[in-house]
Design a protein around this motif. Sequence first.
Motif, PDB file in Angstrom:
ATOM      1  N   VAL A 302       0.908  -1.145   0.000  1.00 52.47           N
ATOM      2  CA  VAL A 302       0.000   0.000   0.000  1.00 52.47           C
ATOM      3  C   VAL A 302       0.950   1.199   0.000  1.00 52.47           C
ATOM      4  CG1 VAL A 302      -1.932   1.170   1.094  1.00 52.47           C
ATOM      5  CG2 VAL A 302      -1.632  -1.287   1.449  1.00 52.47           C
ATOM      6  N   PRO A 303       1.348   1.655  -1.185  1.00 53.81           N
ATOM      7  CA  PRO A 303       2.423   2.646  -1.261  1.00 53.81           C
ATOM      8  C   PRO A 303       2.059   3.987  -0.642  1.00 53.81           C
ATOM      9  CG  PRO A 303       1.520   2.178  -3.453  1.00 53.81           C
ATOM     10  CD  PRO A 303       0.873   1.227  -2.506  1.00 53.81           C
ATOM     11  N   GLU A 304       0.755   4.252  -0.548  1.00 56.12           N
ATOM     12  CA  GLU A 304       0.340   5.600  -0.146  1.00 56.12           C
ATOM     13  C   GLU A 304      -0.875   5.489   0.769  1.00 56.12           C
ATOM     14  OE1 GLU A 304      -1.791   9.265  -2.592  1.00 56.12           O
ATOM     15  OE2 GLU A 304      -1.587   7.301  -3.488  1.00 56.12           O
ATOM     16  N   TYR A 305      -0.885   6.334   1.799  1.00 51.05           N
ATOM     17  CA  TYR A 305      -2.065   6.375   2.668  1.00 51.05           C
ATOM     18  C   TYR A 305      -3.092   7.298   2.022  1.00 51.05           C
ATOM     19  CZ  TYR A 305      -5.038   7.125   6.759  1.00 51.05           C
ATOM     20  OH  TYR A 305      -6.100   7.184   7.611  1.00 51.05           O
ATOM     21  N   LYS A 306      -4.199   6.728   1.612  1.00 54.10           N
ATOM     22  CA  LYS A 306      -5.261   7.554   1.045  1.00 54.10           C
ATOM     23  C   LYS A 306      -6.242   7.867   2.172  1.00 54.10           C
ATOM     24  CE  LYS A 306      -4.935   5.135  -3.399  1.00 54.10           C
ATOM     25  NZ  LYS A 306      -4.655   6.086  -4.460  1.00 54.10           N
ATOM     26  N   ARG A 307      -6.384   9.153   2.482  1.00 56.94           N
ATOM     27  CA  ARG A 307      -7.330   9.535   3.543  1.00 56.94           C
ATOM     28  C   ARG A 307      -8.754   9.252   3.107  1.00 56.94           C
ATOM     29  NH1 ARG A 307      -4.637  11.858   7.326  1.00 56.94           N
ATOM     30  NH2 ARG A 307      -2.496  12.326   6.758  1.00 56.94           N
ATOM     31  N   ALA A 308      -8.962   9.363   1.793  1.00 57.81           N
ATOM     32  CA  ALA A 308     -10.274   9.057   1.241  1.00 57.81           C
ATOM     33  C   ALA A 308     -10.066   8.636  -0.208  1.00 57.81           C
ATOM     34  CB  ALA A 308     -11.169  10.287   1.305  1.00 57.81           C
ATOM     35  N   TRP A 309     -10.821   7.644  -0.657  1.00 59.31           N
ATOM     36  CA  TRP A 309     -10.657   7.166  -2.048  1.00 59.31           C
ATOM     37  C   TRP A 309     -11.966   6.646  -2.599  1.00 59.31           C
ATOM     38  CZ3 TRP A 309     -11.004   1.693  -2.809  1.00 59.31           C
ATOM     39  CH2 TRP A 309     -10.951   0.935  -1.635  1.00 59.31           C
ATOM     40  N   ARG A 310     -12.050   6.771  -3.932  1.00 58.22           N
ATOM     41  CA  ARG A 310     -13.270   6.339  -4.620  1.00 58.22           C
ATOM     42  C   ARG A 310     -13.256   4.827  -4.805  1.00 58.22           C
ATOM     43  NH1 ARG A 310     -11.345  10.469  -7.834  1.00 58.22           N
ATOM     44  NH2 ARG A 310     -12.650  12.315  -8.086  1.00 58.22           N
ATOM     45  N   VAL A 311     -14.316   4.174  -4.381  1.00 54.89           N
ATOM     46  CA  VAL A 311     -14.353   2.716  -4.538  1.00 54.89           C
ATOM     47  C   VAL A 311     -14.448   2.311  -6.004  1.00 54.89           C
ATOM     48  CG1 VAL A 311     -15.239   1.879  -2.332  1.00 54.89           C
ATOM     49  CG2 VAL A 311     -16.827   2.723  -4.032  1.00 54.89           C
ATOM     50  N   THR A 312     -14.897   3.228  -6.846  1.00 56.96           N
ATOM     51  CA  THR A 312     -15.081   2.883  -8.250  1.00 56.96           C
ATOM     52  C   THR A 312     -13.755   2.637  -8.960  1.00 56.96           C
ATOM     53  OG1 THR A 312     -15.283   5.246  -8.544  1.00 56.96           O
ATOM     54  CG2 THR A 312     -17.305   3.963  -8.649  1.00 56.96           C
ATOM     55  N   ASN A 313     -12.684   3.333  -8.543  1.00 54.54           N
ATOM     56  CA  ASN A 313     -11.408   3.131  -9.249  1.00 54.54           C
ATOM     57  C   ASN A 313     -10.177   3.249  -8.344  1.00 54.54           C
ATOM     58  OD1 ASN A 313     -11.271   5.838  -8.732  1.00 54.54           O
ATOM     59  ND2 ASN A 313     -11.488   6.487 -10.862  1.00 54.54           N
ATOM     60  N   GLY A 314     -10.375   3.416  -7.053  1.00 57.01           N
ATOM     61  CA  GLY A 314      -9.241   3.459  -6.125  1.00 57.01           C
ATOM     62  C   GLY A 314      -8.538   4.812  -6.065  1.00 57.01           C
ATOM     63  N   SER A 315      -9.047   5.815  -6.784  1.00 56.14           N
ATOM     64  CA  SER A 315      -8.322   7.097  -6.827  1.00 56.14           C
ATOM     65  C   SER A 315      -8.583   7.966  -5.593  1.00 56.14           C
ATOM     66  CB  SER A 315      -8.693   7.868  -8.095  1.00 56.14           C
ATOM     67  OG  SER A 315     -10.059   8.215  -8.043  1.00 56.14           O
ATOM     68  N   ASN A 316      -7.653   8.876  -5.347  1.00 55.34           N
ATOM     69  CA  ASN A 316      -7.743   9.761  -4.174  1.00 55.34           C
ATOM     70  C   ASN A 316      -8.950  10.686  -4.218  1.00 55.34           C
ATOM     71  OD1 ASN A 316      -5.531   9.337  -2.388  1.00 55.34           O
ATOM     72  ND2 ASN A 316      -4.200   9.935  -4.090  1.00 55.34           N
ATOM     73  N   TRP A 317      -9.391  11.067  -3.049  1.00 55.71           N
ATOM     74  CA  TRP A 317     -10.549  11.954  -2.915  1.00 55.71           C
ATOM     75  C   TRP A 317     -10.273  12.895  -1.768  1.00 55.71           C
ATOM     76  CZ3 TRP A 317     -15.097  13.045  -5.286  1.00 55.71           C
ATOM     77  CH2 TRP A 317     -16.058  13.729  -4.538  1.00 55.71           C
ATOM     78  N   GLN A 318     -10.819  14.085  -1.838  1.00 50.74           N
ATOM     79  CA  GLN A 318     -10.645  15.015  -0.730  1.00 50.74           C
ATOM     80  C   GLN A 318     -11.972  15.627  -0.316  1.00 50.74           C
ATOM     81  OE1 GLN A 318      -7.666  17.983  -1.421  1.00 50.74           O
ATOM     82  NE2 GLN A 318      -7.630  18.537   0.749  1.00 50.74           N
ATOM     83  N   PHE A 319     -12.178  15.701   0.975  1.00 47.70           N
ATOM     84  CA  PHE A 319     -13.377  16.358   1.502  1.00 47.70           C
ATOM     85  C   PHE A 319     -13.129  17.865   1.462  1.00 47.70           C
ATOM     86  CE2 PHE A 319     -16.068  18.162   4.767  1.00 47.70           C
ATOM     87  CZ  PHE A 319     -17.208  17.382   4.761  1.00 47.70           C
ATOM     88  N   THR A 320     -13.936  18.581   0.727  1.00 40.84           N
ATOM     89  CA  THR A 320     -13.696  20.025   0.613  1.00 40.84           C
ATOM     90  C   THR A 320     -14.935  20.799   1.051  1.00 40.84           C
ATOM     91  OG1 THR A 320     -14.385  19.874  -1.680  1.00 40.84           O
ATOM     92  CG2 THR A 320     -12.020  19.917  -1.281  1.00 40.84           C
TER      93      THR A 320
END
Length: 435
Positions: A302-320
Motif C-alpha cells: 500500500v504505497p500511499e495512505y489515502k485519507r479518502a478514495w473512490r471505490v469505483t477506481n481506487g483514486s484519491n478523494w478530498q473532503f472540501t
Amino acid sequence: MGIVALFCTLFISAQNNNEQVIYNGVPWFDTDGNIVNAHGACVIEDGGRYWLFGEYKSHGNNNFIGFGCYSSNDLVHWKFERIALPQQKDGILGPRRVGERVKVMKCPKTGEYVMLMHADNQNYTDPYIALATSPTINGEYTFRGPLLYNGKPMKRWDMGTFQDEDGTGYLLIHHGPIYRLTEDYRSIATETVNIKGMGESPAMFKKDRIYYLLTSNLTGWERNDNYYFTATNIGGPWKKHGCFCPKGTLTYNSQTTFVFPLKMNGKTIYVYMGDRWSYPYQDEAATYVWLPFTVNGETLSVPEYKRAWRVTNGSNWQFTGRETHIGMSSDTKGRSVSIPFKGCQIAIAGETDNKGGYAEIRIIDSKGNLLHKSYVDFYSKVVDNGLRFISRKYKKGSYTIQVEVLGEHWDWVDKHGTETGSAGNFVNVDKVIVR
Ligand code: GLA
C-alpha cells in the motif's frame, strides 16, 4: 463556462451527494445515522450485496455484546441488519467474555452460512475458536460452541478464514497453523501447514495463483508494522516478506483484519481492511482503515495512505468545503469550543499524536436539540494530521458543533502485561470544514 463544462460541474456536484468514497480514520455512519460498529471485520459478497460482519464493541469495557451484520450495495453506505450473534446466556460467549475477529463464509457444499470467531475470557487465558451457523446470511446465527479438531476444541486466539477458488475453506491461526475445514465447514479436517514467523491477525487472499498471507506483530491493540508471506501452494513453502505499508507508519496506524477482493468495472481492487483500535471506547472512537493494495507478482504494498478514495477506481478523494481555522490544543478536562455553522455537513481536522486523548463531539440544531454525541480519539503513536470526524448529512440549516476535552485517553494492558496507550489527554483541532 461552456454548456458541457457546466453540465459536468452539475453532474459532479450531484454525485457528491452520494459519494462512493471510503474515508479512513473517521467514524462511519450507517443509513440510520448511527456509527458503524463492526471491528475485526470481514466482508463477503452474496446475492448481489456486500455484507459486513464485525465486533459490535461495547462502550467503556471489553465485554462481548454481539457481532453486527451490515449490508451495502457499494461498500460505502451501510445498512444495519442486526446483531447476527448476540451475547449468549452462559458459556464461552456468555456475560463478561470476549468475542473477536468474526469471519463468515458460505459453505458451497451445504449452502449454510458459517461464522467462525475467537471467544475468550477477559484476561485472554481461555481462548477458543468457536462456530455459529445460519441458513440465511442476515439471520440470527445459532451458536454451536467450540470448533472441533479430532473431537477436541481448538484452543487458539487470533484467527481468520480463507475460501479457495475450489470452495475449500481454511482457518488461519496466529503464529502459523492453517487448517483445512471439513466439507461442511463445521469442524477441522486437517492441519495443512504451519508457517514459521507468523504473528497475529491472519488474513489471506489469492491473486493469479499466488496466495498472500498478512499478519501483525504482537502489541495488543497498539499498532505495529504488519508484514506478509506468499506461496503458490497453500501447503507451502511460504516465503516471508517485509511490511506491506512503509516501515514506521505502523501499517498507517492500523492492524490487519481482512482482505476483500472488490470487483469493479471489470477490475479487481484488493482492499486491505484494518482496525484503528481505541480502547476503551472502541464502539465509536475506533475507526477503520481500508486501502487499495498494489499487487505485483510476489510484491504486495500500500504505497500511499489515502485519507479518502473512490471505490469505483481506487483514486484519491478530498473532503472540501468552507474552512475555518480553530487552533485549539488543550488537555484541560471540560475545556471546549463551540462553532456555529450553516450548511449540511461538518468535518473536524486535527493532529493525533502520543499525547492525544478523547474529545466529546456534540452537534446541536438551532432549537437546541442534541443531534449527535460521540467520542473521538486524538491518540496515535505515529503523528498524523487529517480529518478526525465527518458528521452525517443533515438538512441544510444552522447548527453548532461543540468539541470538549474529555480528560481521558487510550489505556490498555495487553495480554503480555505491557501497558500501551497515550501519555496525555490532548485534543487538537486545527480547523473545521463545512459543506
Ligand atoms: C490483538 C488481537 C486483537 C485483540 C487484541 C487485544 O490486537 O489481534 O484481536 O485480541 O490483541 O489486546
